[in-house]
Write an enzyme that holds these catalytic residues in place. Structure first.
Site, PDB file in Angstrom:
ATOM      1  N   ASP A 198      -0.496   5.208   1.003  1.00 38.12           N
ATOM      2  CA  ASP A 198      -0.649   6.206   1.968  1.00 38.12           C
ATOM      3  C   ASP A 198      -0.739   5.467   3.338  1.00 38.12           C
ATOM      4  O   ASP A 198      -1.464   4.606   3.542  1.00 38.12           O
ATOM      5  CB  ASP A 198      -1.855   6.863   1.571  1.00 38.12           C
ATOM      6  CG  ASP A 198      -1.708   7.848   0.556  1.00 38.12           C
ATOM      7  OD1 ASP A 198      -1.044   8.546   0.504  1.00 38.12           O
ATOM      8  OD2 ASP A 198      -2.802   7.557  -0.553  1.00 38.12           O
ATOM      9  N   ASP A 230       0.984  -1.190   0.074  1.00 37.67           N
ATOM     10  CA  ASP A 230      -0.085  -0.172   0.055  1.00 37.67           C
ATOM     11  C   ASP A 230       1.001   1.232  -0.084  1.00 37.67           C
ATOM     12  O   ASP A 230       2.013   1.150   0.155  1.00 37.67           O
ATOM     13  CB  ASP A 230      -0.944  -0.018   1.456  1.00 37.67           C
ATOM     14  CG  ASP A 230      -1.495   1.411   1.243  1.00 37.67           C
ATOM     15  OD1 ASP A 230      -2.369   1.606   0.464  1.00 37.67           O
ATOM     16  OD2 ASP A 230      -1.527   1.979   2.505  1.00 37.67           O
TER      17      ASP A 230
END
Length: 222
Positions: free
Chosen positions: A20, A18
Site C-alpha cells: 500500500d 511494501d
C-alpha cells in the site's frame, strides 16, 4: 544519505517491497474505512490518518487508543480487514508499478506488507499487478511495522543478508522498520519524504532495476 530526487545508484542482492502506497494506491479505501472508525470512536479523522499508514490495523488502534483492550482491537481489526478486502473502489497501481514488477524477473524480491493474504490479493488484483512469489503478510509475523520482523523474515526467506537488501516503502512506520532491519530504503511518494529514506522518488517511473550476472542488483533512482 539524505532523501533526494537526484540520480542515485544502489546495489543489492534482493529487493523487499511494501504494497500500500508503494505498489498500490489504496488511499481512497484507507481514508473511507479509517475515517468511519475514527467517527465511531470519537477521534479526529485527520489525526487518525497520520498514524495508520504502514501498520497493521490493531497496532494503529493501540497507538490511537492506548488504554483499549487488545481483544477489542483485534476484533475491530478483523472487521475492518473484511471491509477493506471487499472495497476495491479506487484501488489502482502506483505509477510505474507494473513495469517495475516486470523488470524484477530473475531478481530476488519479496512483498512485505501489513495486509493479510486476502487483502493483499484483492488489492494487487484490483490494481492489475502480479503477486510476488515470496511474500510476508500479516499472518507471517508477530509484530507490525515499525518492528523490523517482516523485513528480516523476507530477507531470510530469500536467503540474503539484511545488509544486502533494499526496501521500497512509503510510510514512516515502514521506513523505520527497514532501517531497524539494517537495510537501505527507497521512499516512494509524498509521505515517504517526511521520514528521511536513503533516497526518495515521486513514484516507480523513476526507478530502473538491472540484474547483473554476478547476482548483484543495480537500482537506479532518479
Amino acid at each position: 544519505m539524505p532523501a533526494t530526487a537526484t540520480p542515485a545508484l544502489l546495489t543489492a542482492r534482493a529487493l523487499l517491497l511494501d504494497m500500500d502506497g508503494t505498489l498500490v494506491n489504496s488511499d481512497a479505501v484507507v481514508e473511507r474505512i479509517w475515517r468511519r472508525w475514527a467517527e465511531r470512536n470519537g477521534l479526529d479523522g485527520d489525526e487518525v490518518m497520520k498514524v495508520v499508514h504502514g501498520r497493521q490495523g490493531h497496532a494503529s488502534m493501540a497507538v490511537l487508543l492506548p488504554g483499549r483492550p487488545v481483544e477489542q482491537n483485534l476484533a475491530d481489526n478483523a472487521r475492518m480487514l473484511a471491509e477493506e478486502t471487499a472495497d476495491t473502489d479506487g484501488v489502482v497501481e502506483i505509477a510505474g508499478a507494473g513495469a517495475f514488477l516486470a523488470s524484477l524477473d530473475g531478481v530476488a524480491h519479496a512483498l512485505v506488507t501489513s495486509a493479510d493474504v486476502a487483502l493483499a490479493t484483492a488489492r494487487m488484483d484490483a490494481a492489475g499487478l502480479p503477486m510476488p512469489a515470496v511474500r510476508v503478510t500479516a499472518e507471517s509475523v508477530g509484530a507490525s511495522k515499525p518492528d523490523p520482523e517482516g523485513f528480516l523474515k523476507g530477507a531470510a526467506e530469500l536467503g540474503v543478508d539484511p545488509a544486502d537488501c533494499v526496501v521500497f516503502e512509503d510510510s514512516g512506520a515502514g521506513i523505520a522498520a527497514g532501517r531497524a532491519a539494517g537495510m537501505r530504503v527507497v521512499g516512494v511518494g509524498p509521505r515517504a519524504v517526511r521520514h528521511d529514506p536513503d533516497v526518495a522518488v515521486p513514484d516507480l517511473t523513476h526507478v530502473r532495476v538491472e540484474a547483473g550476472a554476478d547476482g548483484v542488483v543495480r537500482v537506479r533512482v532518479g
